[in-house]
Design a protein around this motif. Structure first.
Motif, PDB file in Angstrom:
ATOM      1  N   ILE A 108       0.954  -1.163  -0.062  1.00 61.89           N
ATOM      2  CA  ILE A 108       0.031   0.122   0.021  1.00 61.89           C
ATOM      3  C   ILE A 108       0.897   1.059   0.176  1.00 61.89           C
ATOM      4  O   ILE A 108       0.591   2.214  -0.592  1.00 61.89           O
ATOM      5  CB  ILE A 108      -1.215  -0.079   1.340  1.00 61.89           C
ATOM      6  CG1 ILE A 108      -1.902  -1.033   1.185  1.00 61.89           C
ATOM      7  CG2 ILE A 108      -1.791   1.220   1.284  1.00 61.89           C
ATOM      8  CD1 ILE A 108      -2.844  -1.261   2.245  1.00 61.89           C
ATOM      9  N   ALA A 109       1.951   1.209   0.941  1.00 57.83           N
ATOM     10  CA  ALA A 109       2.819   2.545   0.922  1.00 57.83           C
ATOM     11  C   ALA A 109       3.606   2.695  -0.551  1.00 57.83           C
ATOM     12  O   ALA A 109       3.629   3.663  -0.967  1.00 57.83           O
ATOM     13  CB  ALA A 109       3.913   2.225   1.916  1.00 57.83           C
ATOM     14  N   VAL A 110       4.022   1.656  -1.054  1.00 60.54           N
ATOM     15  CA  VAL A 110       4.634   1.655  -2.387  1.00 60.54           C
ATOM     16  C   VAL A 110       3.718   2.411  -3.348  1.00 60.54           C
ATOM     17  O   VAL A 110       4.074   3.317  -4.154  1.00 60.54           O
ATOM     18  CB  VAL A 110       5.203   0.584  -2.817  1.00 60.54           C
ATOM     19  CG1 VAL A 110       5.918   0.705  -4.330  1.00 60.54           C
ATOM     20  CG2 VAL A 110       6.420   0.047  -1.887  1.00 60.54           C
ATOM     21  N   THR A 111       2.378   1.807  -3.400  1.00 62.40           N
ATOM     22  CA  THR A 111       1.308   2.045  -4.160  1.00 62.40           C
ATOM     23  C   THR A 111       1.075   3.662  -4.196  1.00 62.40           C
ATOM     24  O   THR A 111       0.707   4.505  -4.984  1.00 62.40           O
ATOM     25  CB  THR A 111       0.124   1.346  -4.147  1.00 62.40           C
ATOM     26  OG1 THR A 111       0.488  -0.086  -4.274  1.00 62.40           O
ATOM     27  CG2 THR A 111      -1.069   1.754  -5.174  1.00 62.40           C
ATOM     28  N   GLY A 112       0.976   4.173  -2.875  1.00 58.01           N
ATOM     29  CA  GLY A 112       0.799   5.444  -2.467  1.00 58.01           C
ATOM     30  C   GLY A 112       1.781   6.510  -3.018  1.00 58.01           C
ATOM     31  O   GLY A 112       1.460   7.516  -3.641  1.00 58.01           O
ATOM     32  N   LEU A 113       3.072   6.203  -2.898  1.00 57.29           N
ATOM     33  CA  LEU A 113       4.297   6.696  -3.528  1.00 57.29           C
ATOM     34  C   LEU A 113       3.896   6.954  -5.060  1.00 57.29           C
ATOM     35  O   LEU A 113       4.136   8.005  -5.607  1.00 57.29           O
ATOM     36  CB  LEU A 113       5.352   6.304  -3.149  1.00 57.29           C
ATOM     37  CG  LEU A 113       6.005   6.509  -1.641  1.00 57.29           C
ATOM     38  CD1 LEU A 113       7.480   5.909  -1.527  1.00 57.29           C
ATOM     39  CD2 LEU A 113       6.078   8.069  -1.479  1.00 57.29           C
ATOM     40  N   LEU A 114       3.884   5.701  -5.591  1.00 62.73           N
ATOM     41  CA  LEU A 114       3.588   5.720  -6.994  1.00 62.73           C
ATOM     42  C   LEU A 114       2.160   6.703  -7.369  1.00 62.73           C
ATOM     43  O   LEU A 114       2.267   7.496  -8.394  1.00 62.73           O
ATOM     44  CB  LEU A 114       3.435   4.557  -7.426  1.00 62.73           C
ATOM     45  CG  LEU A 114       4.538   3.491  -7.661  1.00 62.73           C
ATOM     46  CD1 LEU A 114       4.266   2.266  -8.125  1.00 62.73           C
ATOM     47  CD2 LEU A 114       5.562   4.135  -8.346  1.00 62.73           C
ATOM     48  N   ALA A 115       1.065   6.447  -6.536  1.00 61.02           N
ATOM     49  CA  ALA A 115      -0.017   7.409  -6.837  1.00 61.02           C
ATOM     50  C   ALA A 115       0.349   8.993  -6.752  1.00 61.02           C
ATOM     51  O   ALA A 115      -0.183   9.700  -7.727  1.00 61.02           O
ATOM     52  CB  ALA A 115      -1.203   6.905  -5.829  1.00 61.02           C
ATOM     53  N   ALA A 116       1.147   9.151  -5.648  1.00 58.07           N
ATOM     54  CA  ALA A 116       1.631  10.898  -5.758  1.00 58.07           C
ATOM     55  C   ALA A 116       2.255  11.175  -6.723  1.00 58.07           C
ATOM     56  O   ALA A 116       1.929  12.310  -7.373  1.00 58.07           O
ATOM     57  CB  ALA A 116       2.294  10.804  -4.226  1.00 58.07           C
ATOM     58  N   PHE A 117       3.280  10.361  -7.260  1.00 59.34           N
ATOM     59  CA  PHE A 117       4.020  11.090  -8.435  1.00 59.34           C
ATOM     60  C   PHE A 117       3.056  10.974  -9.637  1.00 59.34           C
ATOM     61  O   PHE A 117       3.206  12.018 -10.315  1.00 59.34           O
ATOM     62  CB  PHE A 117       5.170   9.693  -8.863  1.00 59.34           C
ATOM     63  CG  PHE A 117       6.373   9.749  -7.885  1.00 59.34           C
ATOM     64  CD1 PHE A 117       7.288  11.170  -7.797  1.00 59.34           C
ATOM     65  CD2 PHE A 117       6.803   9.012  -6.920  1.00 59.34           C
ATOM     66  CE1 PHE A 117       8.359  10.887  -7.044  1.00 59.34           C
ATOM     67  CE2 PHE A 117       8.030   8.952  -6.328  1.00 59.34           C
ATOM     68  CZ  PHE A 117       8.569  10.075  -6.358  1.00 59.34           C
ATOM     69  N   MET A 118       2.172  10.151  -9.857  1.00 56.33           N
ATOM     70  CA  MET A 118       1.382  10.127 -11.022  1.00 56.33           C
ATOM     71  C   MET A 118       0.505  11.278 -11.022  1.00 56.33           C
ATOM     72  O   MET A 118       0.035  11.723 -11.933  1.00 56.33           O
ATOM     73  CB  MET A 118       0.690   8.743 -11.142  1.00 56.33           C
ATOM     74  CG  MET A 118       1.662   7.616 -11.633  1.00 56.33           C
ATOM     75  SD  MET A 118       1.063   5.996 -11.526  1.00 56.33           S
ATOM     76  CE  MET A 118      -0.226   6.171 -12.788  1.00 56.33           C
ATOM     77  N   ALA A 119      -0.336  11.471  -9.799  1.00 58.70           N
ATOM     78  CA  ALA A 119      -1.108  12.329  -9.688  1.00 58.70           C
ATOM     79  C   ALA A 119      -0.392  13.733  -9.921  1.00 58.70           C
ATOM     80  O   ALA A 119      -0.821  14.675 -10.664  1.00 58.70           O
ATOM     81  CB  ALA A 119      -1.540  12.675  -8.264  1.00 58.70           C
ATOM     82  N   GLY A 120       0.987  14.129  -9.543  1.00 55.41           N
ATOM     83  CA  GLY A 120       1.637  15.281  -9.776  1.00 55.41           C
ATOM     84  C   GLY A 120       1.692  15.275 -11.211  1.00 55.41           C
ATOM     85  O   GLY A 120       1.710  16.531 -11.872  1.00 55.41           O
ATOM     86  N   MET A 121       2.436  14.442 -11.715  1.00 53.40           N
ATOM     87  CA  MET A 121       2.722  14.285 -13.358  1.00 53.40           C
ATOM     88  C   MET A 121       1.421  14.694 -14.257  1.00 53.40           C
ATOM     89  O   MET A 121       1.144  15.250 -15.105  1.00 53.40           O
ATOM     90  CB  MET A 121       3.191  12.988 -13.847  1.00 53.40           C
ATOM     91  CG  MET A 121       3.727  13.079 -15.206  1.00 53.40           C
ATOM     92  SD  MET A 121       4.245  11.292 -15.825  1.00 53.40           S
ATOM     93  CE  MET A 121       4.394  11.840 -17.718  1.00 53.40           C
ATOM     94  N   ALA A 122       0.327  14.028 -13.847  1.00 55.68           N
ATOM     95  CA  ALA A 122      -1.122  13.981 -14.502  1.00 55.68           C
ATOM     96  C   ALA A 122      -1.540  15.395 -14.704  1.00 55.68           C
ATOM     97  O   ALA A 122      -1.917  15.986 -15.502  1.00 55.68           O
ATOM     98  CB  ALA A 122      -2.074  12.881 -13.799  1.00 55.68           C
ATOM     99  N   ALA A 123      -1.470  16.187 -13.522  1.00 57.40           N
ATOM    100  CA  ALA A 123      -1.895  17.284 -13.272  1.00 57.40           C
ATOM    101  C   ALA A 123      -1.124  18.413 -14.261  1.00 57.40           C
ATOM    102  O   ALA A 123      -1.852  19.280 -14.704  1.00 57.40           O
ATOM    103  CB  ALA A 123      -1.661  17.883 -11.604  1.00 57.40           C
TER     104      ALA A 123
END
Length: 568
Positions: free
Chosen positions: A353-368
């Motif tokens: 979950i923690a690794v997924t959370g970090l990946l989610a954060a990176f992807m959210a920033g890039m997608a924005a």
């Protein structure tokens, strides 16, 4: 884009011993997340029929969705890792980036600026400059924003690659390409709606990653009292206060005093970022009505107040658990704070979950940044100056094409970011170059009717130039002495703001103002038909009033300062 962050070191690598003991359960959770992300993209595709659907979700989304997307777009992992790193080195100074460096500007955006943005029916922030000034201010701001968006998206990709390589063992280029392809897939499929609904999902995934780390870290150091005792003994009383050592003339690791914190961060950088950064404002423009658009940043302000604890406490805990954390003798960089805690505290499953959370954060920033880039490039550059007056379907197709080009360019700038010794400082420097000059043009144009059409272009050019000259010439060539890169960024931001404002005033005094009848809804004290929009059913409820939400966030942020304003 993300809250302005700093770090003394670049995450060009993380400590080798941080490789996580992931197993099939962790990778299963990661796989499920990627499937859901693509599923949201396919689901959103059905609603995309026009350019308004693709670039602004048809202006149809409720405030709670746009509010969560607003804060999620800011929660890139460059911020999560960077703010934890700041806390490990600087201690409680980190709270300034949230309570004074975000909340006031978010409230100002919701209460003051969104009526102008939404009421004028613009599709982007640069388009507002076309209405208020002229095509030259519009074209320059569009080019600068598109360029900055690609650079910042690349920073997110590169930071993701560093973390994934260290924690999971994937080669950097694999992580960059995989993340880029997934972001490309769901934005190309569903446009902004896909990005926003994924950002809502990513917000909760990020919280699910950070909360266990924070709780277990606090438990490991003996609770808050144990944490502050250890840090006070090792670093002194000021390490756990927000204002200790920031008097003018006092030395502190941050290299900034209370005046530069308040003016450089709290006003110029903060307002420049939150009020003119289209990667954030786009989420509010996609709201279903003016009330929802105003409430978007105000709703986001409340989680923003408390998220600081989820990034600051892990950084403080790392500093308390490892003597000299971040120094060469400890074997860790400051950027290792959260990965270090993940490796030592989290069991399998929670680790996934923690690794997924970090990946989610990176992807959210890039997608924005990618979704705002494709809007600005398509509607503000291509459709206005290159290929005009084509059918709507053409611009939807072109929007998908430029999204792919933008992602490819981001992959290229990800490798460009690797050439900088400090990508966190690099990110902050970009904010002072691109966001601050645009903010001064907006603020002068919105509050001074006499600001002429020509002043927008020259103010933007002067502000950008002054910020760059201060940083690259005066600071880097040691013409002026500033203790840290972060302090230099504060000064560059102030220089850009002052230069832009002075040039706008000077140009306005010698050139013709815009006719008064063309300023309706664009200047404070005037109104447009969109600004007079009546509230939708239920929006007039007392708990949905923007003024109550905005001032409530200000008071709450100020109250949070109280326990951090004195030595504990």
């Amino acid at each position: 884009m993300q809250t302005p962050t700093i770090s003394p070191t670049s995450p060009t690598y993380l400590a080798a011993e941080l490789r996580l003991p992931t197993n099939w359960l962790d990778y299963t959770l990661l796989g499920i997340y990627f499937v859901v992300v693509l599923g949201i993209g396919f689901a959103a595709r059905r609603s995309v029929k026009t350019t308004l659907d693709f670039f602004l979700s048809g202006r149809s989304l409720p405030a709670w969705v746009t509010g969560l997307a607003f804060i999620s777009a800011n929660l890139a992992a460059t911020e999560i890792l960077g703010m934890a790193a700041n806390s490990a080195q600087y201690g409680a100074y980190t709270v300034h980036w949230y309570w004074i460096g975000a909340i006031p500007a978010m409230v100002f955006l919701g209460l003051v600026m969104m009526p102008f943005y939404y009421g004028s029916k613009v599709r982007s922030v640069p388009e507002f400059l076309l209405l208020r000034f002229d095509k030259w201010a519009h074209l320059l701001s569009s080019i600068l924003f598109a360029f900055a968006a690609i650079l910042i998206a690349g920073v997110n990709l590169y930071a993701l690659a560093i973390v994934v390589e260290a924690l999971l063992g994937w080669p950097q280029w694999v992580a960059i390409v995989v993340a880029g392809v997934f972001v490309l897939a769901y934005i190309t499929l569903g446009g902004l709606s896909s990005a926003i609904y994924n950002e809502v999902l990513q917000f909760f995934v990020i919280l699910a990653a950070l909360i266990p780390i924070t709780v277990l870290a606090l438990k490991k150091v003996g609770g808050w009292d144990g944490l502050t005792d250890k840090l006070t003994q090792a670093h002194g009383d000021n390490f756990v206060t927000a204002w200790g050592g920031t008097g003018i003339g006092e030395a502190n690791p941050l290299g900034a005093n209370w005046l530069t914190i308040v003016l450089g961060l709290g006003f110029v950088l903060s307002f420049g970022y939150w009020t003119t950064n289209f990667a954030e404002v786009q989420r509010a423009l996609s709201a279903k009505n003016l009330s929802a658009a105003q409430r978007t940043p105000l709703i986001a302000a409340f989680p923003k107040i408390f998220i600081v604890f989820l990034v600051m406490i892990p950084g403080l805990a790392a500093a308390a658990l490892v003597p000299g954390f971040g120094t060469e003798k400890s074997g860790y960089q400051y950027n290792d704070a959260i990965p270090y805690l993940m490796e030592g505290l989290l069991p399998n499953g929670v680790l996934g979950i923690a690794v997924t959370g970090l990946l989610a954060a990176f992807m959210a920033g890039m997608a924005a940044n990618v979704s705002s880039f494709n809007t600005v490039f398509t509607t503000d550059i291509w459709a206005k100056y290159v290929v005009t007056d084509r059918e709507d379907a053409y611009y939807v197709r072109f929007g998908r094409l430029i999204t792919a080009i933008g992602v490819m360019a981001s992959i290229g700038t990800a490798f460009l970011a690797s050439s900088f010794s400090n990508i966190m400082s690099y990110l902050q420097t970009l904010f002072s170059f691109f966001n601050v000059p645009m903010f001064v043009v907006f603020i002068v144009g919105m509050f001074w009717k006499r600001a002429s059409m020509k002043s927008g272009f020259w103010g933007l050019l002067a502000g950008t130039t002054a910020a760059m000259v201060n940083y690259f010439v005066l600071y880097k060539q040691d013409i002026i002495s500033i203790p840290t890169d972060q302090g230099a960024n504060f000064v560059s931001a102030i220089a850009g703001f002052v230069a832009g404002a002075v040039v706008m005033v000077a140009v306005s005094l010698f050139t013709a103002p815009k006719p008064a009848d063309e300023l309706q809804g664009l200047v404070y004290g005037t109104r447009s038909p969109g600004m007079a929009e009546p509230p939708a059913a239920g929006d007039d409820a007392w708990y949905r009033r923007p003024a109550l939400l905005g001032w409530g966030a200000i008071v709450l942020a100020a109250a949070c300062y109280i326990p951090f304003s004195f030595s504990l």
